[in-house]
Design a protein around this motif. Structure first.
Motif, short mmCIF file in Angstrom:
data_model
loop_
_atom_site.label_atom_id
_atom_site.label_comp_id
_atom_site.label_asym_id
_atom_site.label_seq_id
_atom_site.Cartn_x
_atom_site.Cartn_y
_atom_site.Cartn_z
N LEU A 131 0.82 -1.22 0.00
CA LEU A 131 0.00 0.00 0.00
C LEU A 131 0.85 1.26 0.00
CD1 LEU A 131 -2.75 -1.12 2.53
CD2 LEU A 131 -3.04 -0.78 0.07
N ASN A 132 2.10 1.13 0.39
CA ASN A 132 3.00 2.29 0.37
C ASN A 132 3.25 2.78 -1.05
OD1 ASN A 132 3.32 2.29 3.18
ND2 ASN A 132 5.04 0.86 3.09
N ASP A 133 2.96 1.93 -2.04
CA ASP A 133 3.16 2.32 -3.44
C ASP A 133 1.99 3.10 -4.01
OD1 ASP A 133 5.63 0.98 -3.56
OD2 ASP A 133 4.64 -0.93 -4.00
N LEU A 134 0.90 3.22 -3.24
CA LEU A 134 -0.24 3.99 -3.73
C LEU A 134 0.18 5.44 -4.00
CD1 LEU A 134 -3.11 2.78 -1.36
CD2 LEU A 134 -3.00 2.44 -3.83
N PRO A 135 -0.32 6.04 -5.08
CA PRO A 135 0.04 7.43 -5.39
C PRO A 135 -0.64 8.37 -4.41
CG PRO A 135 -1.67 6.67 -6.86
CD PRO A 135 -1.25 5.46 -6.07
N PRO A 136 -0.16 9.61 -4.32
CA PRO A 136 -0.85 10.60 -3.49
C PRO A 136 -2.31 10.68 -3.89
CG PRO A 136 1.26 11.46 -4.22
CD PRO A 136 1.04 10.16 -4.96
N LEU A 137 -3.17 10.86 -2.92
CA LEU A 137 -4.61 10.84 -3.18
C LEU A 137 -5.01 11.86 -4.23
CD1 LEU A 137 -7.16 9.42 -2.29
CD2 LEU A 137 -7.46 11.12 -0.51
N ALA A 138 -4.33 12.99 -4.28
CA ALA A 138 -4.68 14.04 -5.23
C ALA A 138 -4.53 13.57 -6.68
CB ALA A 138 -3.81 15.27 -5.01
N GLU A 139 -3.60 12.64 -6.92
CA GLU A 139 -3.36 12.18 -8.28
C GLU A 139 -4.51 11.34 -8.82
OE1 GLU A 139 0.37 10.26 -8.79
OE2 GLU A 139 1.52 11.88 -7.86
N LEU A 140 -5.35 10.80 -7.94
CA LEU A 140 -6.46 9.98 -8.41
C LEU A 140 -7.47 10.79 -9.18
CD1 LEU A 140 -7.13 7.61 -5.38
CD2 LEU A 140 -5.77 7.20 -7.42
N GLY A 141 -7.46 12.10 -9.01
CA GLY A 141 -8.40 12.94 -9.73
C GLY A 141 -8.22 12.85 -11.23
N SER A 142 -7.03 12.49 -11.67
CA SER A 142 -6.77 12.39 -13.11
C SER A 142 -7.50 11.22 -13.74
CB SER A 142 -5.27 12.25 -13.36
OG SER A 142 -4.78 11.05 -12.78
N LEU A 143 -8.02 10.30 -12.92
CA LEU A 143 -8.74 9.15 -13.45
C LEU A 143 -10.18 9.48 -13.81
CD1 LEU A 143 -7.63 6.35 -10.95
CD2 LEU A 143 -6.89 6.60 -13.32
#
Length: 210
Positions: A165-177
């Motif tokens: 789970l440490n490899d998950l991107p910063p939450l803000a980057e999910l907005g690009s999806l």
């Protein structure tokens, strides 16, 4: 000569098993290939050696959450997709928001998810994620009703090519999806029957890579 002392042959066996496996193989699974007691440290050393042998080629050996597997390098995916042009599934905003909350806040109950999203979570949303194998119930919260506690699975990490789970991107980057609200299903170039969302709460998202 014992197989365990023939490191070259041991390496070939491991490589063959990984090349023919449909799913990632853990070190404990790979140990079962041999009747002798092959130490985990030795297997890991050989796996890293195999990884180096394939470096710079079209296929790479990677370590994921549930084990090791061979896969095509990302830059060659467009070529391979031409052999199998089926569209990957598309998920609604509700599904992806729910998944993100579970991934970043786990373990959480359905009530926790609803409190964060501000809306009720439909059974279809949870069922979609459960059937995909991305979430599971890992226990029950010690409160009246004992609601289930949801967390992500190793398959979720494997499908995203993550080790932890440490490899998950910063939450803000999910907005690009998220597909912009102004881009409805009807005005997308590839809109069609296959793009119908799996939940009717909101817009579709871009396909999630496996």
């Amino acid at each position: 000569m014992s197989t365990i002392t023939d490191l070259k042959y041991l390496k070939i066996v491991l490589e063959t098993a990984l090349l023919t496996a449909q799913e990632p193989l853990s070190v404990s699974q790979l140990k079962r290939l041999f009747t002798e007691d092959v130490k985990a440290a030795l297997i890991n050393d050989i796996l890293e050696d195999i990884q180096g042998d394939w470096r710079g080629r079209g296929i790479e050996l990677v370590k994921l959450a549930s084990g090791w597997r061979f896969r095509a390098r990302a830059e060659f995916t467009p070529y391979l997709n031409r052999l199998n042009p089926e569209k990957p599934p598309r998920y609604s905003r509700a599904v992806m928001e729910t998944l993100a909350i579970i991934a970043y806040k786990q373990p959480v109950t359905r009530g926790d998810i609803e409190a964060i999203r501000g809306v009720s979570v439909s059974t279809n949303v949870m069922q979609t994620l459960l059937e995909r194998g991305w979430i599971e119930v890992i226990g029950h919260k010690d409160v009246p009703g004992r609601p289930g506690l949801y967390a992500t699975t190793r398959k979720f990490l494997d499908d995203l090519s993550f080790v932890s789970l440490n490899d998950l991107p910063p939450l803000a980057e999910l907005g690009s999806l998220i597909v912009p609200d102004s881009q409805t299903q009807d005005d997308r170039p590839d809109a069609g029957a296959d793009d119908i969302p799996l939940d009717d709460e909101a817009d579709n998202l871009e396909p999630v890579a496996e």
